[in-house]
Design an enzyme around this catalytic site. Structure first.
Site, PDB file in Angstrom:
ATOM      1  N   SER A 137       1.154   0.468  -0.540  1.00  0.00           N
ATOM      2  CA  SER A 137      -0.025   1.065  -1.250  1.00  0.00           C
ATOM      3  C   SER A 137      -0.608   2.209  -0.625  1.00  0.00           C
ATOM      4  O   SER A 137      -0.364   2.707   0.515  1.00  0.00           O
ATOM      5  CB  SER A 137      -0.890  -0.284  -1.151  1.00  0.00           C
ATOM      6  OG  SER A 137      -2.398   0.450  -1.724  1.00  0.00           O
ATOM      7  N   TYR A 150      -4.760  -7.977   1.042  1.00  0.00           N
ATOM      8  CA  TYR A 150      -3.985  -7.201   0.396  1.00  0.00           C
ATOM      9  C   TYR A 150      -3.330  -5.842   1.252  1.00  0.00           C
ATOM     10  O   TYR A 150      -2.220  -5.730   1.439  1.00  0.00           O
ATOM     11  CB  TYR A 150      -4.221  -6.814  -0.887  1.00  0.00           C
ATOM     12  CG  TYR A 150      -3.205  -5.925  -1.603  1.00  0.00           C
ATOM     13  CD1 TYR A 150      -2.281  -6.600  -2.434  1.00  0.00           C
ATOM     14  CD2 TYR A 150      -3.544  -4.416  -1.803  1.00  0.00           C
ATOM     15  CE1 TYR A 150      -1.213  -5.730  -3.028  1.00  0.00           C
ATOM     16  CE2 TYR A 150      -2.388  -3.806  -2.527  1.00  0.00           C
ATOM     17  CZ  TYR A 150      -1.645  -4.470  -3.167  1.00  0.00           C
ATOM     18  OH  TYR A 150      -0.658  -3.793  -3.933  1.00  0.00           O
TER      19      TYR A 150
END
Length: 273
Positions: A137, A150
């Site tokens: 990410s 996350y």
């Protein structure tokens, strides 16, 4: 690498995985599309019966991953590009998350990707070549309220992937970390587990929800050309930010972190280590 490449893509039933699968098929490549539920892939498989093999696979089950990779490797006789894409979202404050939620989340986003990497490496090493694309990410370099776990899972995968790249490059295996931006993948809907909110955090929840906004982000297929070009490079980068806006954000975050280090350099340098 063969002219017609063989891809193994996890999380292939929706979002980025589905977009990468369709792009590879359009290019004439063959794809083993792995997902916990392969039903959404049935229509696509019917259109490409000789080029697409749906593979039911739960990445949290290590033995199932190893068994699935064996089937994937025999489906078309080799593996050229492996995309570690399967992922989920745990949304909520750190204090709010239960042990069960945290462990389940890390099982998908970190351990699942590790199991896939461990399972495919013997095949790629035997071939003497192969690509492993690790989907992390743009935010893997730092945490943010409500999505801390996350970010933690992606940061862990990020770090392991850097080590892995050093370990396997001598075998002809190229590892690239894909720092993905915010695409309309359904991650915040079908792929999300939400914590039970504590009243103490409600003001911050409200602030963060306003910051995230309602924008779904670009469609996943807009990222696919980047991955197709990357897979064709003879000497791919070890790390790639995917997304124009994300590129700017990551550079800004890196600069902010560097500025913070510099502002406290005097304290850091008191210690000799």
């Amino acid at each position: 690498m063969a002219n017609v490449r063989v891809w193994l893509i996890t999380g292939a039933s929706r979002g980025l995985g589905r977009a990468f699968t369709e792009a590879a098929l359009t290019a004439g490549d063959r794809v083993v599309a792995a997902a916990r539920n392969v039903e959404p892939l049935e229509e696509l498989a019917a259109k490409h019966p000789d080029h697409l093999v749906p593979l039911p696979m739960d990445v949290t089950d290590r033995q199932a991953v190893f068994d699935g990779v064996e089937r994937a490797a025999t489906a078309f006789g080799r593996l050229d590009v492996v995309v570690n894409n399967a992922g989920a979202m745990l949304y909520g404050m750190v204090e709010e998350a239960t042990e069960e939620q945290i462990r389940a989340h890390m099982d998908v986003n970190f351990f699942g990707a590790v199991w896939v990497a461990q399972a495919v490496l013997p095949h790629l090493r035997t071939q003497g070549e192969g690509r492993l694309l690790q989907v992390t990410s743009m935010g893997s370099g730092g945490g943010m309220a409500t999505v801390g776990f996350y970010g933690a899972g992606k940061a862990a995968l990020d770090s392991v992937s850097e080590a892995l790249a050093m370990e396997v490059e001598r075998f002809g295996i190229k590892v690239t970390i894909l720092q993905m931006g915010g695409y309309n993948t359904g991650l915040f809907t079908t792929g999300t587990t939400t914590t039970e909110s504590l009243p103490q955090y409600q003001p911050l929840h409200t602030e963060m929800e306003a910051m995230w906004g309602d924008a779904a982000g670009p469609e996943p297929d807009t990222a696919a050309p980047v991955i197709m070009e990357l897979a064709a490079l003879p000497d791919p980068p070890r790390r790639l930010i995917v997304g124009s806006q994300s590129f700017d954000h990551v550079l800004q975050m890196s600069q902010t972190q560097a500025d913070l280090y510099r502002s406290w350099e005097h304290l850091s340098r008191i210690a000799p280590g």
